[in-house]
Scaffold this motif. Structure first.
Motif, short mmCIF file in Angstrom:
data_model
loop_
_atom_site.label_atom_id
_atom_site.label_comp_id
_atom_site.label_asym_id
_atom_site.label_seq_id
_atom_site.Cartn_x
_atom_site.Cartn_y
_atom_site.Cartn_z
N ALA A 90 0.83 -1.20 0.00
CA ALA A 90 0.00 0.00 0.00
C ALA A 90 0.87 1.26 0.00
CB ALA A 90 -0.93 -0.01 1.21
N THR A 91 1.96 1.22 0.73
CA THR A 91 2.87 2.36 0.77
C THR A 91 3.51 2.59 -0.59
OG1 THR A 91 3.32 1.98 3.12
CG2 THR A 91 4.92 3.31 1.89
N THR A 109 13.58 -1.66 12.08
CA THR A 109 13.55 -1.85 10.64
C THR A 109 12.57 -0.89 9.98
OG1 THR A 109 14.15 -4.18 10.88
CG2 THR A 109 13.11 -3.53 8.81
N LEU A 110 11.38 -0.74 10.54
CA LEU A 110 10.38 0.16 9.96
C LEU A 110 10.88 1.60 9.96
CD1 LEU A 110 7.21 -1.35 11.67
CD2 LEU A 110 7.78 -1.50 9.24
N ASP A 111 11.53 1.99 11.05
CA ASP A 111 12.07 3.35 11.13
C ASP A 111 13.21 3.53 10.14
OD1 ASP A 111 12.20 5.99 12.52
OD2 ASP A 111 14.19 5.27 13.09
N ASP A 112 14.07 2.53 10.03
CA ASP A 112 15.20 2.61 9.11
C ASP A 112 14.73 2.73 7.67
OD1 ASP A 112 18.09 2.41 8.54
OD2 ASP A 112 17.59 0.44 7.70
N GLN A 113 13.61 2.10 7.34
CA GLN A 113 13.06 2.13 5.99
C GLN A 113 12.13 3.32 5.75
OE1 GLN A 113 11.22 -1.74 5.58
NE2 GLN A 113 13.16 -2.77 5.25
N PHE A 392 18.07 -4.29 13.72
CA PHE A 392 17.89 -3.81 12.35
C PHE A 392 17.78 -5.04 11.43
CE2 PHE A 392 19.90 -0.15 14.37
CZ PHE A 392 19.15 0.89 13.85
N ARG A 393 17.01 -4.86 10.36
CA ARG A 393 16.77 -5.95 9.41
C ARG A 393 16.35 -7.22 10.15
NH1 ARG A 393 21.67 -5.41 5.06
NH2 ARG A 393 20.66 -7.28 4.20
N ARG A 394 15.42 -6.98 11.05
CA ARG A 394 14.99 -8.03 11.97
C ARG A 394 14.49 -9.27 11.26
NH1 ARG A 394 9.85 -10.72 13.15
NH2 ARG A 394 10.22 -11.74 15.16
N GLN A 395 13.74 -9.10 10.16
CA GLN A 395 13.19 -10.27 9.50
C GLN A 395 14.29 -11.20 9.00
OE1 GLN A 395 9.75 -11.10 9.33
NE2 GLN A 395 10.79 -13.03 8.88
N GLU A 396 15.35 -10.62 8.46
CA GLU A 396 16.47 -11.45 8.00
C GLU A 396 17.14 -12.17 9.17
OE1 GLU A 396 19.03 -9.53 4.89
OE2 GLU A 396 17.65 -7.87 5.25
N ILE A 397 17.29 -11.45 10.28
CA ILE A 397 17.97 -12.04 11.43
C ILE A 397 17.13 -13.15 12.06
CG2 ILE A 397 19.00 -11.59 13.69
CD1 ILE A 397 20.52 -10.40 11.28
#
Length: 433
Positions: A90-91, A109-113, A392-397
């Protein structure tokens, strides 16, 4: 684990136009003019069992009664991963929701992106921010002290046990195991002397497996990440290896199935009566209560070297890319959904942990816990809880961690697998150090 900062400072983004927005949001009697109505979307996941979509719809209807100048379209978006994908899509299409529920661990992650506007940049309200439990604010504040999101549906991991199977096995049905060793002994006795198929089951599929591994690591003195920076992990520490070896031992002893135990189906499997004990989120409490036709109990997780659990669950995020008026409307909705009254209802309906003390003194929750004190177990575990992995990049970690858990439970060497996972995670996080 560090305490929530005593002050919350915005990071420099001024609230231009917010005074006008505040005037717009003030009720002026009668129905708001059509041109003055602010329309926003609210995306949310349901990650536990039960008919909760209708509950959320009811909350939004109540919000409309109290806010004639805001119209909210609630959008049920699947589980957390599906909701994140929907928000991102949506974004990218230029139509982000104003407010969404996403994992608390996605904050950095959301803030970084640049997908969110930290709520502390929109409103400065220490009384509101300070009303939530510190254990849940630990995953809600950015490293510079800015409040990034508001706790909504939060949790810790707890143990459920089948009292009828305990009694059948000659165990005291009112006394769950307090330690890991006791849990193993009880599971052996349940399998030997009752009709249970399994003595204990701990879910291990997907990111849920990584979350359960966090609990075991915490119990062996290891927090798998550095909450102060979000840039470092501790996957191959000796305590983490011990935790993984202990988990694998449950299979080697034949106390739980070989391979992986499914996160999504385990609560219903427990409710069917075939397992003596399970570990899962407190968010499954209402689902299990509604579906189990036997007496069961809820307890803090059995301790290894020490007691402990990670926190979990979702926060309310205000999105970037919307107008100041829409952000103010989103803040109003966040205030409403995190209020003691709504949180009291939501906790009873869902099983999640109301994230502020006042909700527990508010009906219907106050009466509910008198009748069903098991609902308080997850909250009482907060003093020994640590913030869930949220680098950061939590999903990957977390994928790296979860894949390592799956590999070990499918036969790989615990120490070597966790060393490899550490190297992979370090490579991902290097750019943030």
């Amino acid at each position: 684990m560090s305490d929530r900062p005593s002050s919350f400072r915005a990071r420099g983004k001024t609230a231009a136009g917010l005074a006008a927005a505040a005037l717009l949001l003030t009720s002026c009697g009668g129905e708001a003019e059509a041109d003055d109505v602010i329309e926003i979307d609210f995306y949310y996941p349901i990650n536990v069992g039960g008919p909760l979509e209708s509950v959320v719809d009811g909350f939004i209807e109540q919000f409309h009664e109290e806010h004639e100048d805001i119209r909210v379209t609630p959008v049920y978006s699947g589980d957390y991963d599906q909701t994140l994908s929907s928000v991102q899509a949506a974004t990218q299409a230029g139509n982000p929701p104003a407010l969404t529920v996403l994992l608390s661990t996605d904050l950095l992650t959301l803030d970084d992106q640049n997908l969110i506007t930290p709520i502390g940049e929109i409103v400065d309200d220490e009384e509101w921010f300070g009303s939530f439990y510190d254990g849940f604010m630990a995953n809600s504040v950015l490293p510079d002290g800015t409040v990034g999101a508001i706790p909504f549906q939060r949790s810790t991991i707890v143990m459920y046990w089948n009292k009828e199977l305990f009694e059948e096995a000659g165990l005291d049905p009112e006394n769950p195991p307090a330690t890991w060793d006791e849990m193993v002994e009880y599971a052996e006795q349940i399998q030997a002397q009752s009709s249970a198929q399994w003595g204990v089951q701990i879910p291990s599929t997907g990111t849920g497996g990584g979350w359960l591994f966090e609990a075991m690591a915490i119990q062996n003195g290891v927090v798998l990440w550095d909450p102060e920076t979000g840039t470092d992990v501790n996957l191959d520490e000796p305590g983490a290896v011990t935790a993984m070896e202990n988990w694998l031992q449950l299979q080697e002893l034949g106390l739980e199935p070989e391979g992986l135990v499914d996160w999504g189906t385990l609560p219903n499997e427990f409710a069917s009566g075939g397992t003596g004990m399970i570990w899962t989120t407190t968010g499954q409490l209402t689902n299990i209560r509604d579906n189990a036709d036997f007496d069961f109990g809820v307890a803090p997780l059995p301790a290894q070297q020490q007691p402990g659990s990670p926190t979990g669950g979702g926060n309310l995020y205000v999105m970037e890319g919307i107008s100041a008026e829409e952000q103010e409307a989103a803040v109003e909705l966040a205030r409403f959904l995190s209020s003691p009254e709504i949180q009291a209802e939501w906790t009873v309906a869902s099983g999640y942990v109301a994230p502020l003390e006042e909700a527990w003194e508010t009906e219907p929750l106050a009466s509910y816990v008198e009748e069903f004190p098991e609902a308080m177990v997850a909250r009482e575990q907060l003093p020994v809880a640590e913030p869930e992995l949220g680098t950061f990049r939590r999903q990957e970690i977390i994928d790296i961690v979860s894949n390592a858990v799956g590999s070990v439970l499918n036969g790989a060497d615990p120490e070597g697998t966790l060393q490899q996972a550490q190297e992979q995670a370090d490579a991902v996080l290097e750019e943030y150090r």
